[in-house]
Design an enzyme around this catalytic site. Structure first.
Site, PDB file in Angstrom:
ATOM      1  N   SER A   1       0.840  -1.201   0.000  1.00 33.82           N
ATOM      2  CA  SER A   1       0.000   0.000   0.000  1.00 33.82           C
ATOM      3  C   SER A   1       0.874   1.250   0.000  1.00 33.82           C
ATOM      4  CB  SER A   1      -0.905   0.020   1.233  1.00 33.82           C
ATOM      5  OG  SER A   1      -1.467   1.324   1.362  1.00 33.82           O
TER       6      SER A   1
ATOM      7  N   HIS B   1      -1.095  -1.426  -4.271  1.00 32.89           N
ATOM      8  CA  HIS B   1      -2.399  -1.154  -3.648  1.00 32.89           C
ATOM      9  C   HIS B   1      -2.542   0.360  -3.448  1.00 32.89           C
ATOM     10  CE1 HIS B   1      -5.890  -2.345  -1.168  1.00 32.89           C
ATOM     11  NE2 HIS B   1      -5.549  -1.352  -0.370  1.00 32.89           N
TER      12      HIS B   1
ATOM     13  N   ASP C   1      -4.882   3.318  -2.066  1.00 33.61           N
ATOM     14  CA  ASP C   1      -5.986   3.602  -1.143  1.00 33.61           C
ATOM     15  C   ASP C   1      -6.598   4.967  -1.443  1.00 33.61           C
ATOM     16  OD1 ASP C   1      -6.136   1.317   0.627  1.00 33.61           O
ATOM     17  OD2 ASP C   1      -4.108   1.856   1.235  1.00 33.61           O
TER      18      ASP C   1
ATOM     19  N   MET D   1      -9.335   7.694  -0.771  1.00 33.00           N
ATOM     20  CA  MET D   1     -10.257   8.122   0.302  1.00 33.00           C
ATOM     21  C   MET D   1     -10.810   9.511  -0.014  1.00 33.00           C
ATOM     22  SD  MET D   1      -8.114   6.962   3.666  1.00 33.00           S
ATOM     23  CE  MET D   1      -7.173   5.426   3.708  1.00 33.00           C
TER      24      MET D   1
ATOM     25  N   HIS E   1      -8.364   0.630  -4.269  1.00 37.21           N
ATOM     26  CA  HIS E   1      -9.326   0.357  -3.201  1.00 37.21           C
ATOM     27  C   HIS E   1     -10.093   1.653  -2.953  1.00 37.21           C
ATOM     28  CE1 HIS E   1      -9.663  -0.482   1.444  1.00 37.21           C
ATOM     29  NE2 HIS E   1     -10.844  -0.419   0.856  1.00 37.21           N
TER      30      HIS E   1
ATOM     31  N   MET F   1     -12.392   3.895  -1.198  1.00 39.16           N
ATOM     32  CA  MET F   1     -13.106   4.178   0.049  1.00 39.16           C
ATOM     33  C   MET F   1     -13.822   5.508  -0.163  1.00 39.16           C
ATOM     34  SD  MET F   1     -10.050   2.956   2.558  1.00 39.16           S
ATOM     35  CE  MET F   1      -8.838   2.967   1.235  1.00 39.16           C
TER      36      MET F   1
ATOM     37  N   MET G   1     -11.525  -6.147   5.213  1.00 46.12           N
ATOM     38  CA  MET G   1     -10.854  -5.121   6.020  1.00 46.12           C
ATOM     39  C   MET G   1     -10.605  -5.680   7.410  1.00 46.12           C
ATOM     40  SD  MET G   1     -10.319  -2.468   4.124  1.00 46.12           S
ATOM     41  CE  MET G   1      -9.500  -1.575   5.442  1.00 46.12           C
TER      42      MET G   1
ATOM     43  N   GLY H   1      -3.700   4.186   7.791  1.00 39.78           N
ATOM     44  CA  GLY H   1      -2.724   3.112   7.884  1.00 39.78           C
ATOM     45  C   GLY H   1      -2.274   2.974   9.336  1.00 39.78           C
ATOM     46  N   GLY H   2      -1.528   1.916   9.590  1.00 43.75           N
ATOM     47  CA  GLY H   2      -0.895   1.765  10.895  1.00 43.75           C
ATOM     48  C   GLY H   2      -1.815   1.437  12.052  1.00 43.75           C
TER      49      GLY H   2
ATOM     50  N   ASP I   1      -6.626  -6.515   4.397  1.00 39.97           N
ATOM     51  CA  ASP I   1      -6.095  -5.152   4.430  1.00 39.97           C
ATOM     52  C   ASP I   1      -6.228  -4.553   5.824  1.00 39.97           C
ATOM     53  OD1 ASP I   1      -5.319  -2.574   3.838  1.00 39.97           O
ATOM     54  OD2 ASP I   1      -6.917  -2.190   2.387  1.00 39.97           O
ATOM     55  N   GLY I   2      -5.080  -4.211   6.416  1.00 37.74           N
ATOM     56  CA  GLY I   2      -5.086  -3.506   7.696  1.00 37.74           C
ATOM     57  C   GLY I   2      -4.352  -4.281   8.778  1.00 37.74           C
TER      58      GLY I   2
HETATM   59  C1  DX5 Z   1      -6.772   1.562   5.373  1.00 35.10           C
HETATM   60  C2  DX5 Z   1      -6.193   1.164   4.041  1.00 35.10           C
HETATM   61  C3  DX5 Z   1      -5.031   0.239   4.100  1.00 35.10           C
HETATM   62  C4  DX5 Z   1      -3.814   0.754   4.806  1.00 35.10           C
HETATM   63  C5  DX5 Z   1      -3.103  -0.409   5.421  1.00 35.10           C
HETATM   64  O1  DX5 Z   1      -7.951   2.255   5.192  1.00 35.10           O
HETATM   65  O2  DX5 Z   1      -7.185   0.526   3.257  1.00 35.10           O
HETATM   66  O3  DX5 Z   1      -4.688  -0.256   2.814  1.00 35.10           O
HETATM   67  O4  DX5 Z   1      -2.938   1.438   3.971  1.00 35.10           O
HETATM   68  O5  DX5 Z   1      -2.101   0.072   6.212  1.00 35.10           O
HETATM   69  P1  DX5 Z   1      -1.285  -0.813   7.229  1.00 35.10           P
HETATM   70  O6  DX5 Z   1      -0.714  -1.967   6.450  1.00 35.10           O
HETATM   71  O7  DX5 Z   1      -0.268   0.123   7.721  1.00 35.10           O
HETATM   72  O8  DX5 Z   1      -2.253  -1.289   8.279  1.00 35.10           O
HETATM   73 ZN    ZN Z   2      -6.576  -0.534   1.278  1.00 34.74          ZN
END
Ligand code: DX5
Ligand code: ZN
Length: 225
Positions: free
Chosen positions: A7, A32, A34, A36, A65, A67, A136, A143-144, A174-175
């Site tokens: 990601s 990947h 993300d 948003m 992805h 969102m 998810m 992230g994180g 993911d996550g």
């Molecule tokens: C969260 C995203 C993830 C995120 C994952 O909304 O969809 O793809 O980047 O991050 P990590 O791997 O740091 O949990």
């Molecule tokens: Zn994602």
């Protein structure tokens, strides 16, 4: 086959092409992305212009992805920008079947995403039309975050449904996928691993992508033997 979808949300945006190349050298095979919108999730990231900018710097599939609310409105723009896979949230689509058909109509691989609180059983009717299901394992937006443990049961349930229905969709997670969780994620039945911080967080994406994949594949082999 287990693959790593790194990601770029956790990458250094000022050096995106370089970050992608480094994660790719470490064995990552999917980018990947993300997306948003600040409405569906409480954060804003990037959209089609960034997809367009990274399209020429890698041959790897771009896994977008979404969102976002009203994803149908933006699917043509993602296709135009060069997205290969597009996944939409079950919770964001009023007419999920139509959204998935639209993605396929534009020549991209359709995926559906479920939030932690959404049962995978709700997907049963549309599973035959998806290329991947994204489970998810955190609430989307950042992230994180910490891996939510009951996601493992959802992955197992989905893997059973796939087998019972004789389907071949990929199971993506993911996550919070990192060293402490990846073995259990793989053993539950996931084959596409999304990782942001575990790959880019320490500034060594090649080394860390390689290590994460090695741990994932070792866990899969352990299960087989
Ligand atoms: C969260 C995203 C993830 C995120 C994952 O909304 O969809 O793809 O980047 O991050 P990590 O791997 O740091 O949990
Ligand atoms: Zn994602």
């Amino acid at each position: 086959m287990i693959e790593l979808a790194f990601s770029i949300l956790a990458a250094d945006f000022a050096h995106l092409a370089d970050e992608i190349a480094r994660a790719e050298r470490g064995g990552g095979t999917i980018v990947h992305v993300d997306v948003m919108d600040g409405h569906f999730v409480p954060n804003i990231t990037f959209g089609p212009p960034v997809v367009k900018a990274i399209r020429p710097v890698t041959k790897l599939p771009l896994d977008c992805h979404l969102m976002i609310e009203n994803p149908d409105e933006f699917i043509p723009a993602f296709a135009e920008a060069g997205a290969d896979w597009v996944s939409v949230h079950y919770e964001a689509c009023r007419h999920l079947h139509r959204s998935l058909e639209l993605i396929a109509h534009y020549g991209m691989k359709p995926g559906v995403v479920v939030n932690p609180a959404t049962r995978v059983d709700l997907l049963v009717d549309i599973l035959p039309m998806v290329h991947h299901v994204l489970v998810m394992s955190v609430n989307p937006g950042f992230g994180g975050q910490k891996f939510i443990e009951f996601s493992l049961e959802k992955i197992r349930r989905l893997a059973r449904m796939r087998q019972e229905m004789g389907l071949a969709f990929r199971i993506e997670v993911d996550g919070g996928v990192a060293h402490d969780t990846v073995a259990r994620v793989v053993q539950a039945g996931a084959d596409l691993l999304v990782a942001g911080n575990a790959v880019f967080g320490a500034g060594e994406p090649e080394r860390d992508a390689r290590a994460l994949l090695a741990a994932a594949r070792a866990a899969a082999n352990e299960q087989d033997s």
